[in-house]
Design a protein around this motif. Structure first.
Motif, PDB file in Angstrom:
ATOM      1  N   ALA A 266       0.798  -1.223  -0.028  1.00 61.00           N
ATOM      2  CA  ALA A 266      -0.011  -0.028  -0.140  1.00 61.00           C
ATOM      3  C   ALA A 266       0.609   1.214  -0.227  1.00 61.00           C
ATOM      4  O   ALA A 266       2.215   1.308   0.577  1.00 61.00           O
ATOM      5  CB  ALA A 266      -0.983   0.007   1.200  1.00 61.00           C
ATOM      6  N   MET A 267       0.458   2.658  -0.411  1.00 66.68           N
ATOM      7  CA  MET A 267       1.104   3.471  -0.461  1.00 66.68           C
ATOM      8  C   MET A 267       0.392   4.853   0.108  1.00 66.68           C
ATOM      9  O   MET A 267      -0.915   4.767  -0.309  1.00 66.68           O
ATOM     10  CB  MET A 267       1.494   4.028  -1.946  1.00 66.68           C
ATOM     11  N   ILE A 268       1.154   5.581   0.740  1.00 66.15           N
ATOM     12  CA  ILE A 268       0.477   6.937   1.581  1.00 66.15           C
ATOM     13  C   ILE A 268       1.368   7.889   0.666  1.00 66.15           C
ATOM     14  O   ILE A 268       2.369   8.003   0.772  1.00 66.15           O
ATOM     15  CB  ILE A 268       0.759   6.843   3.095  1.00 66.15           C
TER      16      ILE A 268
ATOM     17  N   MET B  72      -6.975  15.278   9.682  1.00 63.08           N
ATOM     18  CA  MET B  72      -7.799  14.203   9.726  1.00 63.08           C
ATOM     19  C   MET B  72      -7.808  13.177   8.283  1.00 63.08           C
ATOM     20  O   MET B  72      -7.813  12.179   8.254  1.00 63.08           O
ATOM     21  CB  MET B  72      -9.138  14.650   9.944  1.00 63.08           C
ATOM     22  N   ARG B  73      -7.698  14.156   7.465  1.00 59.47           N
ATOM     23  CA  ARG B  73      -7.678  13.417   5.956  1.00 59.47           C
ATOM     24  C   ARG B  73      -6.306  12.395   5.778  1.00 59.47           C
ATOM     25  O   ARG B  73      -6.673  11.492   5.440  1.00 59.47           O
ATOM     26  CB  ARG B  73      -7.566  14.480   4.968  1.00 59.47           C
ATOM     27  N   GLN B  74      -5.114  13.147   6.509  1.00 60.01           N
ATOM     28  CA  GLN B  74      -4.293  11.921   6.328  1.00 60.01           C
ATOM     29  C   GLN B  74      -4.468  10.858   6.975  1.00 60.01           C
ATOM     30  O   GLN B  74      -3.758   9.541   6.743  1.00 60.01           O
ATOM     31  CB  GLN B  74      -2.994  12.647   6.737  1.00 60.01           C
TER      32      GLN B  74
ATOM     33  N   ALA C 213      -5.560   5.033   7.360  1.00 60.64           N
ATOM     34  CA  ALA C 213      -6.544   3.932   7.355  1.00 60.64           C
ATOM     35  C   ALA C 213      -6.580   3.175   6.283  1.00 60.64           C
ATOM     36  O   ALA C 213      -6.853   1.887   6.174  1.00 60.64           O
ATOM     37  CB  ALA C 213      -7.938   4.500   7.963  1.00 60.64           C
ATOM     38  N   MET C 214      -6.831   3.836   5.236  1.00 61.88           N
ATOM     39  CA  MET C 214      -7.230   3.072   3.682  1.00 61.88           C
ATOM     40  C   MET C 214      -5.948   2.403   3.310  1.00 61.88           C
ATOM     41  O   MET C 214      -6.119   1.187   3.104  1.00 61.88           O
ATOM     42  CB  MET C 214      -7.450   4.201   2.843  1.00 61.88           C
TER      43      MET C 214
ATOM     44  N   ASP D 135       5.192   8.216   0.957  1.00 61.81           N
ATOM     45  CA  ASP D 135       5.985   9.143   0.285  1.00 61.81           C
ATOM     46  C   ASP D 135       5.784  10.695   0.993  1.00 61.81           C
ATOM     47  O   ASP D 135       4.496  11.012   0.824  1.00 61.81           O
ATOM     48  CB  ASP D 135       5.642   9.306  -1.285  1.00 61.81           C
ATOM     49  N   GLU D 136       6.590  11.121   1.665  1.00 62.41           N
ATOM     50  CA  GLU D 136       6.640  12.444   2.113  1.00 62.41           C
ATOM     51  C   GLU D 136       5.223  12.421   2.928  1.00 62.41           C
ATOM     52  O   GLU D 136       4.342  13.356   2.910  1.00 62.41           O
ATOM     53  CB  GLU D 136       6.496  13.563   1.354  1.00 62.41           C
ATOM     54  N   PRO D 137       4.953  11.687   4.005  1.00 59.50           N
ATOM     55  CA  PRO D 137       3.509  11.511   4.646  1.00 59.50           C
ATOM     56  C   PRO D 137       3.121  12.744   5.323  1.00 59.50           C
ATOM     57  O   PRO D 137       2.020  12.828   5.769  1.00 59.50           O
ATOM     58  CB  PRO D 137       3.613  10.039   5.391  1.00 59.50           C
TER      59      PRO D 137
END
Ligand code: SF4
Length: 332
Positions: free
Chosen positions: A100-102, A166-168, A173-174, A186-188
């Motif tokens: 998975a990727m953030i 909250m969006r992050q 969560a996703m 990537d640069e979370p």
């Protein structure tokens, strides 16, 4: 005495080469990169923009934008399978399921027209084949784990009704919803303000530890590296310049480029009394001389061999890797 064997890495990138074709030129933006990620460990990739960090992550995901980028060679072995040899449908199954990727910008990673809870539930249902009610309960539990207060009403919120932090948390969560074996971040924290950045670093650090996740963390922020990673790989112009344990590399960088990055870091990772050495010039995306050190035009320690001989990546006796002609760099 039983012989202890090292478990195989979850991800092994071997001699990866990614070319960029632009304006009639072609160059290797990732040039012979070899890296491994051990299970339950976090490897940070650091370097300026254009160093090849994000292209490496996109190559792992099978999402290199083509054109202008092109996979030229190398292997990406994930749990023993070479991802570069898989068909698109096989890669789609692995993405979001096992890997998975953030991404950096939470606003663009979410669909603005779909409530956030439903977006996580849909990802879960596609990959796990579970029913709507089960997915909803699992999403609510996950929202709680990532620190979203009152998850029930927030389940129905649209992305624009939530703060950036909250969006992050929703994105995290996703990413976790399918319990991936490998997480690419990537640069979370880059798009968030300082207080929220610290909260997200704390959250990710806790989740990585609790879930024993394997992570590739891409960042230019060495304070985030110090807080989250076990090992760090420093990339410059697509090449690995230095690699080692985070504590050792940040406390005692070997390569002049790493030293400049550490010295330029605002606080928290610079040794007290260390001289701040501003990194002069920029990274020239197209120039890749074969027989010279790529960092030579910006290196304050460059000497004659640097202009005529590319330094090899040397393994020191202390297990650290560095690519530099300076004698004190090559010997542990
Ligand atoms: Fe600097 Fe030479 Fe080392 Fe390159 S090889 S980093 S130019 S000292």
């Amino acid at each position: 005495m039983p012989i202890m064997s090292t478990p195989p890495p979850i991800l092994a990138i071997r001699d990866l080469q990614v070319a960029i074709d632009a304006e009639g030129c072609s160059w290797n933006a990732v040039d012979g990169l070899t890296l491994t990620v051990q299970r339950g460990r976090t490897l940070a990739l650091v370097g300026e923009s254009g160093s090849g960090k994000t292209l490496t992550a996109l190559a792992v995901l099978g999402l290199l934008p083509s054109p202008p980028s092109r996979l030229v060679g190398g292997a990406i072995e994930f749990l023993g399978r070479d991802l570069t040899r898989l068909k698109d449908a096989q890669m789609r199954k692995i993405r979001g399921d096992r890997i998975a990727m953030i991404f950096q910008e939470p606003a663009t990673s979410l669909n603005p027209l779909v409530p956030v809870g439903r977006q996580i539930a849909e990802a879960m249902r596609v990959h796990q084949g579970i029913g709507e009610a089960t997915a909803r309960e699992q999403v609510l539990a996950l929202m709680e784990i990532v620190g979203i207060p009152d998850p029930r009403p927030r389940y129905r919120s649209y992305p624009h009704q939530l703060s950036g932090g909250m969006r992050q948390r929703i994105i995290i969560a996703m990413a976790l919803s399918c319990r991936p074996d490998l997480l690419l971040a990537d640069e979370p924290t880059t798009a968030l303000d300082a207080t929220v950045q610290a909260q997200i670093v704390d959250l990710l650090s806790r989740l990585i530890k609790d879930l024993r996740m394997s992570v590739i963390l891409i960042t230019h922020d060495l304070a985030v590296v110090a807080a989250m990673a076990d090992r760090v790989a420093v990339l410059y112009a697509g090449r690995l310049m230095e690699e080692g344990g985070v504590r050792e590399v940040l406390k005692d960088p070997l390569h002049p480029y790493t030293r400049a990055l550490v010295a330029a870091s605002p606080t928290g990772v610079r040794r007290s009394g260390q001289v701040v050495l501003p990194l002069q010039g920029g990274l020239d995306s197209g120039a890749r001389p074969e027989n010279a050190c790529l960092f030579a035009p910006r290196c304050p320690h460059a000497f004659a061999p640097c202009a005529t001989e590319a330094p090899p990546l040397a393994l020191r006796v202390d297990g650290r890797l560095a690519r530099c002609h300076l004698p004190e760099v090559g010997h542990g």
